[in-house]
Scaffold this motif. Structure first.
Motif, short mmCIF file in Angstrom:
data_model
loop_
_atom_site.label_atom_id
_atom_site.label_comp_id
_atom_site.label_asym_id
_atom_site.label_seq_id
_atom_site.Cartn_x
_atom_site.Cartn_y
_atom_site.Cartn_z
N GLU A 46 -9.12 38.83 68.75
CA GLU A 46 -8.63 37.49 68.44
C GLU A 46 -7.20 37.56 67.92
O GLU A 46 -6.86 38.42 67.12
CB GLU A 46 -9.53 36.82 67.38
CG GLU A 46 -10.87 36.40 67.93
CD GLU A 46 -11.78 35.78 66.86
OE1 GLU A 46 -11.32 35.55 65.72
OE2 GLU A 46 -12.95 35.55 67.19
N GLY A 47 -6.37 36.66 68.43
CA GLY A 47 -4.97 36.65 68.03
C GLY A 47 -4.11 37.61 68.85
O GLY A 47 -2.90 37.63 68.72
N ARG A 48 -4.75 38.41 69.69
CA ARG A 48 -4.03 39.37 70.53
C ARG A 48 -4.21 39.08 72.02
O ARG A 48 -3.26 39.14 72.78
CB ARG A 48 -4.53 40.78 70.25
CG ARG A 48 -4.40 41.20 68.81
CD ARG A 48 -5.15 42.47 68.55
NE ARG A 48 -4.31 43.61 68.92
CZ ARG A 48 -4.65 44.86 68.78
NH1 ARG A 48 -5.84 45.18 68.32
NH2 ARG A 48 -3.84 45.82 69.12
N ALA A 93 -16.22 48.65 64.38
CA ALA A 93 -15.41 48.77 65.59
C ALA A 93 -13.93 48.81 65.22
O ALA A 93 -13.51 48.27 64.20
CB ALA A 93 -15.68 47.61 66.53
N GLU A 94 -13.16 49.46 66.08
CA GLU A 94 -11.71 49.50 65.95
C GLU A 94 -11.12 49.28 67.33
O GLU A 94 -11.68 49.73 68.33
CB GLU A 94 -11.23 50.85 65.41
CG GLU A 94 -11.68 51.15 64.01
CD GLU A 94 -11.16 52.49 63.50
OE1 GLU A 94 -10.19 53.03 64.08
OE2 GLU A 94 -11.73 53.00 62.54
N ILE A 95 -9.98 48.60 67.38
CA ILE A 95 -9.33 48.32 68.66
C ILE A 95 -7.97 48.99 68.70
O ILE A 95 -7.27 49.06 67.70
CB ILE A 95 -9.23 46.79 68.90
CG1 ILE A 95 -8.88 46.49 70.34
CG2 ILE A 95 -8.26 46.15 67.92
CD1 ILE A 95 -9.05 45.03 70.72
N GLY A 96 -7.63 49.50 69.88
CA GLY A 96 -6.33 50.15 70.06
C GLY A 96 -5.26 49.13 70.40
O GLY A 96 -5.51 47.91 70.42
N GLY A 97 -4.09 49.62 70.70
CA GLY A 97 -2.96 48.76 71.04
C GLY A 97 -3.11 48.14 72.42
O GLY A 97 -4.05 48.40 73.15
N GLU A 98 -2.14 47.31 72.74
CA GLU A 98 -2.14 46.60 74.01
C GLU A 98 -1.50 47.49 75.08
O GLU A 98 -0.38 47.96 74.91
CB GLU A 98 -1.40 45.28 73.88
CG GLU A 98 -2.09 44.34 72.91
CD GLU A 98 -1.24 43.14 72.54
OE1 GLU A 98 -0.08 43.05 72.97
OE2 GLU A 98 -1.74 42.29 71.80
N LEU A 99 -2.23 47.70 76.17
CA LEU A 99 -1.73 48.49 77.28
C LEU A 99 -1.34 47.53 78.40
O LEU A 99 -2.18 46.77 78.88
CB LEU A 99 -2.82 49.45 77.77
CG LEU A 99 -3.38 50.39 76.70
CD1 LEU A 99 -4.63 51.08 77.19
CD2 LEU A 99 -2.32 51.40 76.29
#
Length: 109
Positions: A46-48, A93-99
């Motif tokens: 969310e927000g990304r 959970a953890e999310i990585g950067g935007e690819l």
């Protein structure tokens, strides 16, 4: 001899009953696992990423669930993907950067 044959038959039937219910519940458990991974990863996006499409590895690794989220970047026209990992023990959970799409191409039906 007759008594041991009855015992073996009863034991075999009991094992079949237990194993078939374990198989059925395993499918339900994996479905619940995938839904939890998708839900927690979606919250992190969310927000990304606007309305991310989520693909969850149905089983993950021994220790982690893994998902890929794809969609339009919030506030831009670019399509991006992010990798999300889910700790099976802590259920965090953890999310990585935007690819960017030129580095990773994901097609979600």
């Amino acid at each position: 001899m007759f008594r041991s044959r009855q015992f073996l038959t009863a034991t075999a039937l009991a094992m079949l009953t237990v194993s078939s219910s374990a198989i059925a519940s395993s499918g339900d458990a994996w479905d619940a696992f995938a839904k939890d991974v998708a839900a927690k990863c979606t919250v992190l996006a969310e927000g990304r990423i606007e309305q991310p499409k989520v693909v969850v590895d149905p089983f993950g690794t021994e220790s982690y669930g893994v998902a890929i989220l794809t969609g339009k970047t919030v506030g831009a026209d670019a399509t991006v993907s992010s990798i999300c990992v889910y700790d099976k023990k802590s259920q965090a959970a953890e999310i990585g950067g935007e690819l960017p799409a030129d580095q990773v191409t994901i097609t979600v039906p």
